[in-house]
Design a protein around this motif. Structure first.
Motif, PDB file in Angstrom:
ATOM      1  N   ILE A  87       0.841  -1.203   0.000  1.00 41.54           N
ATOM      2  CA  ILE A  87       0.000   0.000   0.000  1.00 41.54           C
ATOM      3  C   ILE A  87       0.873   1.250   0.000  1.00 41.54           C
ATOM      4  CG2 ILE A  87      -1.616   1.362   1.393  1.00 41.54           C
ATOM      5  CD1 ILE A  87      -2.757  -1.391   2.367  1.00 41.54           C
ATOM      6  N   LEU A  88       1.870   1.273   0.882  1.00 36.99           N
ATOM      7  CA  LEU A  88       2.741   2.440   0.978  1.00 36.99           C
ATOM      8  C   LEU A  88       3.610   2.605  -0.262  1.00 36.99           C
ATOM      9  CD1 LEU A  88       3.723   2.108   4.747  1.00 36.99           C
ATOM     10  CD2 LEU A  88       2.288   3.876   3.725  1.00 36.99           C
ATOM     11  N   SER A  89       4.035   1.504  -0.856  1.00 36.56           N
ATOM     12  CA  SER A  89       4.832   1.584  -2.084  1.00 36.56           C
ATOM     13  C   SER A  89       3.998   2.126  -3.240  1.00 36.56           C
ATOM     14  CB  SER A  89       5.379   0.199  -2.448  1.00 36.56           C
ATOM     15  OG  SER A  89       6.298  -0.256  -1.493  1.00 36.56           O
ATOM     16  N   LEU A  90       2.756   1.671  -3.336  1.00 36.51           N
ATOM     17  CA  LEU A  90       1.869   2.150  -4.398  1.00 36.51           C
ATOM     18  C   LEU A  90       1.671   3.663  -4.282  1.00 36.51           C
ATOM     19  CD1 LEU A  90      -1.375   0.382  -5.550  1.00 36.51           C
ATOM     20  CD2 LEU A  90      -1.347   2.846  -5.199  1.00 36.51           C
ATOM     21  N   VAL A  91       1.420   4.118  -3.064  1.00 34.25           N
ATOM     22  CA  VAL A  91       1.191   5.552  -2.860  1.00 34.25           C
ATOM     23  C   VAL A  91       2.485   6.341  -3.041  1.00 34.25           C
ATOM     24  CG1 VAL A  91       0.423   7.291  -1.204  1.00 34.25           C
ATOM     25  CG2 VAL A  91      -0.821   5.145  -1.399  1.00 34.25           C
ATOM     26  N   TYR A  92       3.634   5.725  -2.770  1.00 36.10           N
ATOM     27  CA  TYR A  92       4.928   6.369  -3.019  1.00 36.10           C
ATOM     28  C   TYR A  92       5.036   6.788  -4.487  1.00 36.10           C
ATOM     29  CZ  TYR A  92       9.945   6.404  -4.168  1.00 36.10           C
ATOM     30  OH  TYR A  92      11.195   6.723  -4.654  1.00 36.10           O
ATOM     31  N   TYR A  93       4.649   5.910  -5.398  1.00 35.76           N
ATOM     32  CA  TYR A  93       4.716   6.240  -6.820  1.00 35.76           C
ATOM     33  C   TYR A  93       3.644   7.260  -7.205  1.00 35.76           C
ATOM     34  CZ  TYR A  93       8.234   2.674  -7.526  1.00 35.76           C
ATOM     35  OH  TYR A  93       9.396   1.957  -7.463  1.00 35.76           O
ATOM     36  N   VAL A 148      -3.420  15.087   0.412  1.00 35.89           N
ATOM     37  CA  VAL A 148      -4.429  14.569   1.338  1.00 35.89           C
ATOM     38  C   VAL A 148      -5.225  13.432   0.707  1.00 35.89           C
ATOM     39  CG1 VAL A 148      -6.290  16.183   0.712  1.00 35.89           C
ATOM     40  CG2 VAL A 148      -6.170  15.258   3.037  1.00 35.89           C
ATOM     41  N   ILE A 149      -5.419  13.470  -0.598  1.00 33.98           N
ATOM     42  CA  ILE A 149      -6.129  12.385  -1.286  1.00 33.98           C
ATOM     43  C   ILE A 149      -5.351  11.082  -1.140  1.00 33.98           C
ATOM     44  CG2 ILE A 149      -6.665  11.514  -3.609  1.00 33.98           C
ATOM     45  CD1 ILE A 149      -7.575  14.452  -4.227  1.00 33.98           C
ATOM     46  N   ALA A 150      -4.047  11.132  -1.381  1.00 34.59           N
ATOM     47  CA  ALA A 150      -3.228   9.924  -1.275  1.00 34.59           C
ATOM     48  C   ALA A 150      -3.172   9.417   0.164  1.00 34.59           C
ATOM     49  CB  ALA A 150      -1.817  10.203  -1.789  1.00 34.59           C
ATOM     50  N   TYR A 151      -3.103  10.337   1.124  1.00 34.77           N
ATOM     51  CA  TYR A 151      -2.997   9.895   2.520  1.00 34.77           C
ATOM     52  C   TYR A 151      -4.299   9.256   2.985  1.00 34.77           C
ATOM     53  CZ  TYR A 151      -0.937   9.720   7.159  1.00 34.77           C
ATOM     54  OH  TYR A 151      -0.395   9.269   8.347  1.00 34.77           O
ATOM     55  N   SER A 152      -5.436   9.768   2.511  1.00 31.42           N
ATOM     56  CA  SER A 152      -6.713   9.145   2.893  1.00 31.42           C
ATOM     57  C   SER A 152      -6.826   7.743   2.288  1.00 31.42           C
ATOM     58  CB  SER A 152      -7.890  10.015   2.440  1.00 31.42           C
ATOM     59  OG  SER A 152      -7.963  10.089   1.035  1.00 31.42           O
ATOM     60  N   ALA A 164       7.781  11.371   0.504  1.00 28.45           N
ATOM     61  CA  ALA A 164       7.852  10.415  -0.604  1.00 28.45           C
ATOM     62  C   ALA A 164       8.770  10.919  -1.706  1.00 28.45           C
ATOM     63  CB  ALA A 164       6.450  10.161  -1.163  1.00 28.45           C
ATOM     64  N   MET A 165       8.668  12.202  -2.026  1.00 27.19           N
ATOM     65  CA  MET A 165       9.443  12.754  -3.135  1.00 27.19           C
ATOM     66  C   MET A 165      10.936  12.832  -2.829  1.00 27.19           C
ATOM     67  SD  MET A 165       6.710  15.739  -4.129  1.00 27.19           S
ATOM     68  CE  MET A 165       7.763  16.627  -5.268  1.00 27.19           C
ATOM     69  N   THR A 166      11.285  12.943  -1.549  1.00 26.21           N
ATOM     70  CA  THR A 166      12.710  13.051  -1.188  1.00 26.21           C
ATOM     71  C   THR A 166      13.279  11.749  -0.640  1.00 26.21           C
ATOM     72  OG1 THR A 166      12.098  13.905   1.009  1.00 26.21           O
ATOM     73  CG2 THR A 166      12.543  15.533  -0.722  1.00 26.21           C
ATOM     74  N   PHE A 184      10.539   5.119   2.101  1.00 23.02           N
ATOM     75  CA  PHE A 184       9.316   5.867   2.412  1.00 23.02           C
ATOM     76  C   PHE A 184       8.416   5.061   3.339  1.00 23.02           C
ATOM     77  CE2 PHE A 184       4.786   6.560   1.248  1.00 23.02           C
ATOM     78  CZ  PHE A 184       4.646   7.806   1.840  1.00 23.02           C
ATOM     79  N   SER A 185       8.263   3.775   3.080  1.00 26.03           N
ATOM     80  CA  SER A 185       7.429   2.922   3.935  1.00 26.03           C
ATOM     81  C   SER A 185       7.936   2.935   5.369  1.00 26.03           C
ATOM     82  CB  SER A 185       7.419   1.490   3.393  1.00 26.03           C
ATOM     83  OG  SER A 185       6.826   1.437   2.115  1.00 26.03           O
ATOM     84  N   LYS A 186       9.240   2.858   5.523  1.00 21.32           N
ATOM     85  CA  LYS A 186       9.831   2.838   6.861  1.00 21.32           C
ATOM     86  C   LYS A 186       9.581   4.154   7.585  1.00 21.32           C
ATOM     87  CE  LYS A 186      14.217   1.899   9.235  1.00 21.32           C
ATOM     88  NZ  LYS A 186      15.661   1.575   9.048  1.00 21.32           N
ATOM     89  N   ILE A 187       9.732   5.275   6.872  1.00 22.04           N
ATOM     90  CA  ILE A 187       9.505   6.595   7.469  1.00 22.04           C
ATOM     91  C   ILE A 187       8.046   6.745   7.882  1.00 22.04           C
ATOM     92  CG2 ILE A 187       9.440   9.072   6.978  1.00 22.04           C
ATOM     93  CD1 ILE A 187      11.828   8.562   5.050  1.00 22.04           C
ATOM     94  N   ALA A 188       7.133   6.396   6.965  1.00 20.78           N
ATOM     95  CA  ALA A 188       5.701   6.570   7.243  1.00 20.78           C
ATOM     96  C   ALA A 188       5.252   5.727   8.427  1.00 20.78           C
ATOM     97  CB  ALA A 188       4.884   6.232   5.998  1.00 20.78           C
ATOM     98  N   LYS A 189       5.692   4.473   8.487  1.00 20.75           N
ATOM     99  CA  LYS A 189       5.284   3.588   9.585  1.00 20.75           C
ATOM    100  C   LYS A 189       5.841   4.060  10.926  1.00 20.75           C
ATOM    101  CE  LYS A 189       6.418  -0.338   7.462  1.00 20.75           C
ATOM    102  NZ  LYS A 189       6.583  -1.787   7.203  1.00 20.75           N
TER     103      LYS A 189
END
Length: 783
Positions: A675-681, A694-698, A725-727, A734-739
């Protein structure tokens, strides 16, 4: 005086020269104190009814008489009981002065007469004031004229003349006046120096202190601005402009309560202060308090009927609440307020035709099931393209949307208690989930309407994804089929669009082919001249390190003999602003600036990279820089990202179906990472014209709940999920940071019994009703 921007070409030459010579003459003659009207954040207001300012509006350390429109007093250098004297500051027969000025203007009986009647009348007023020995009033009059002439390129000459006057006899008033001119020129750092010099010569100057705060405000230094505004209020407790500016600074910090308090204090001093009513209305609208915002805009228009901002926002507020008849009536009034020849159209004038057409479209679909139509497919491509780019409404062969249909009634207010207990619980859960999506960063004001909309979006995504994992189909855009990844995001897009119809939330790949072939840019200025975008300040150092690394890689490949010297130079660079001189030193191709491109590693094709975003740094001769980032949405780039997201969604769906039959931790963790990888792209693609973050985060929150995990943590202060995600160097990072901040926990069993969001709110009318309803008293008890 004629309003700024409405005069002819005569103002730029002889008028400016006359003004500068008159200014020097008046400065040389003046011995009393001088004071200038504060530069407001918005356009100047008309005087109160009857021609006199209301108590506290222009209030000073002395009692002022009723003044003409060109003699606006705010504060003085003089001390109430000291020297120079504050006595008899104004004793004017305004009617007599205007009559004399008109007479000599008609006959052009003065030096430097121009071909422009309005400019001649203004200059004539100045001559009459000087001839009457009223030098202070003349200088104040010149200050206003300078603001009119400055856009015509004459401001440098005026600054040079003031500099000569300062060299002859420096004073607090001259420094303050020159600082005002620098401020008009957007040279905020130099203006700050002059206001500081003025305050050192005479500290008791609330207006100079206000100006000092505004130089901080316009550079994005909000905390420093707040301290300066507070200091101005210590010197002048009834200073409306300081309260107004303080409210704006708190609003930019995202502090709704403090901003509200400051605006309220300004209105207690003058309940008819139009600018404060306008600003408070904007604050309330962007907080999601539309009904309260509307009251402010209505009051604003009672006092100033042709105020474009208040008229536009009145129409927008009505439409957002489903009151289309009143909304479109207000929008039409803005459309009729055409700019005069040579006058720049206001942003509201440019936007209002798009809003009116979109409002008509929404009204026609109020009671049509949301599954049966698509904004992206229905609206003409040229309309969407121009709206997203805020271009003038010049569309060839455009066919207007149908007018309002009498049989379609406006949305009525729905009390929270009218919903059954299960739906009330659904709304309360949505409010809580939406609040977790709030950024704790300057520039992001909490918006309870957006919170509810995106909370309900997350719950609808959860329910739709769960149905998909059990092989159920969904109905989208009039078709029944298995859900694809775009359908998942379209749920959130729908809610974001309806929550605030002012912003065109549109899929960029649905734009006309011509627009895509040229590239559709999402552009963000991080530093422009002296203005810092505080929203992204947390990422400046991260981007700086990235640029340094790319520079070293470049020189390692193309200029290895100078690599050591380049590395040593870069080690001394601690600010983005200092990078450009280093690049010019070691790269002859670097003249006015350079660009650096980021790369996004592919998961589908290992070893390959996709284009990320472009960092641009340019500079001018006086040292101002533009530091910006942008993503370019071309057809080729979009297809590459779609291929990544398609592959991830296919894998996610397969693992989701397994997860439904299993509760092993490994499966849940794998689904979470997908899920997080998909939203990363998705974040790196930036496929929407607005609202991608906000759309992607929801969608993240909703899809995670479908997997059995609930986000319980808040986004850390200063963090922006899209920029994370962009940086990030890749999807795994990104998944590790978000979690790390999500604080994932097992979902509450009660979520399984919540009503279906799509069935409970199947139409635009039902969604507007639920967004309008006030749940605060009941939801606080439930949560």
């Amino acid at each position: 005086m004629a309003p700024a921007g409405r005069g002819g070409g005569g103002r730029g030459g002889a008028g400016a020269r006359a003004l500068r010579w008159l200014l020097l003459g008046a400065v040389a003659c003046a011995r009393a104190s001088e004071h200038f009207p504060p530069l407001s954040l918005l356009k100047p207001e008309a005087p109160a009814a009857g021609g006199c300012a209301q108590p506290g509006d222009w209030a000073d350390q002395y009692p002022a008489e009723c003044e003409s429109s060109f003699l606006n007093f705010h504060e003085s250098d003089c001390e109430p009981r000291g020297s120079p004297s504050c006595d008899s500051l104004l004793s004017l027969n305004t009617e007599k002065i205007l009559s004399q000025a008109k007479s000599i203007a008609e006959q052009k009986r003065f030096p430097f007469a121009t071909d422009n009647d309005s400019t001649n009348e203004e200059l004539a007023v100045a001559y009459v004031l000087i001839g009457s020995g009223l030098y202070d009033e003349a200088i104040r009059h010149f200050s206003t004229m300078l603001q009119i002439l400055s856009p015509l390129g004459r401001i440098n000459e005026a600054v040079n003349d003031l500099t000569k006057a300062i060299q002859l006899q420096p004073s607090a008033r001259l420094y303050r006046h020159r600082g005002t001119l620098y401020f008009i020129s957007e040279d905020y750092a130099t203006a700050h120096e002059d206001f500081q010099q003025s305050l050192e010569l005479n500290r008791n100057q609330p207006t100079a202190m206000l100006y000092k705060g505004l130089t901080f405000f316009h550079r994005g230094l909000l905390k420093e601005a707040i301290e300066a505004f507070k200091e101005a209020l210590k010197q002048k407790v009834d200073f409306i402009d300081a309260y107004k500016s303080l409210g704006q600074a708190y609003r930019e910090l995202g502090n709704f309560e403090a901003a509200t308090e400051s605006f309220q204090k300004a209105l207690l001093l003058n309940q008819n202060h139009v600018q404060t009513l306008q600003l408070r209305g904007l604050l309330l609208y962007h907080h999601g308090s539309l009904h309260e915002a509307l009251q402010n805009f209505k009051r604003c228009l009672q006092l100033e009927p042709y105020n474009d901002v208040c008229q536009y926002m009145k129409g927008l507020s009505h439409v957002a609440m489903g009151q289309f008849y009143e909304g479109i009536k207000a929008q039409t009034k803005v459309m009729l307020n055409d700019p005069l020849p040579g006058q720049k159209a206001s942003p509201e004038y440019l936007k209002v035709k798009y809003l009116r057409e979109y409002s008509r479209y929404l009204h026609a679909h109020l009671d049509t099931p949301l599954t049966e139509y698509s904004v992206d497919l229905d609206l003409p491509g040229s309309f969407k393209d121009h709206w997203a780019k805020t271009l003038p409404f010049l569309l060839e062969d455009y066919e207007e949307q149908p007018g309002l249909q009498p049989h379609i009634k406006d949305v009525l207010h729905q009390n929270f208690d009218s919903y059954n207990p299960d739906v009330q619980e659904l709304i309360c859960v949505a409010d809580r989930l939406g609040s977790l999506m709030q950024y704790e960063t300057p520039g992001f004001l909490p918006n309870k309407r957006i919170h509810r909309a995106m909370g309900l979006a997350a719950l609808e995504v959860m329910q739709a994804v769960q149905r998909t994992w059990t092989n159920s189909k969904v109905r989208m855009s009039g078709r029944t089929r298995l859900m694809q990844w775009r359908d998942m995001f379209d749920i959130a897009v729908k809610w974001r669009r309806i929550a605030d119809p002012d912003q065109p939330v549109l899929w960029l790949d649905q734009m006309p082919a011509r627009s895509l072939s040229r590239g559709f840019n999402n552009h963000i200025n991080l530093i422009r001249g002296q203005v810092i975008n505080m929203r992204y300040l947390e990422y400046f150092e991260k981007i700086l390190h990235f640029i340094k690394d790319r520079i070293l890689v470049y020189h390692g490949a193309n200029n290895p003999e100078a690599l050591l010297e380049v590395r040593e130079a870069l080690e001394k660079v601690h600010k983005v602003e200092d990078l450009l001189p280093v690049m010019k030193q070691f790269n002859t191709k670097t003249k006015d600036g350079f660009t650096v491109n980021t790369k996004v590693p592919s998961l589908k094709d290992e070893g390959k990279d996709l284009d990320g975003f472009t960092i641009t740094i340019t500079g001018d001769k006086v040292g101002n820089i533009l530091f910006s980032v942008e993503t370019q949405t071309t057809e080729e780039r979009t297809q590459l990202y779609h291929a990544e997201i398609d592959a991830l969604y296919k894998d996610l769906t397969a693992k989701g179906k397994v997860l439904i039959l299993s509760s092993e931790f490994g499966e849940v963790d794998a689904v979470c990472n997908l899920i997080l990888s998909l939203v990363y792209y998705f974040y790196n693609l930036m496929p929407l014209s607005r609202g991608s973050s906000v759309i992607a985060y929801s969608v993240i929150v909703g899809a995670l709940m479908a997997s059995g995990k609930e986000v319980a943590g808040r986004i850390p202060k200063g963090k922006l999920v899209d920029f994370e995600a962009m940086t990030a160097p890749g999807s795994e990072a990104f998944s590790k940071i978000a979690k790390s901040w999500m604080n994932l926990k097992s979902i509450s069993p009660s979520y399984k019994t919540l009503p279906s969001v799509s069935e409970t709110f199947p139409t635009l009318r039902s969604i507007i009703e639920v967004l309008n309803t006030d749940s605060a008293p009941r939801c606080v008890k439930k949560l």
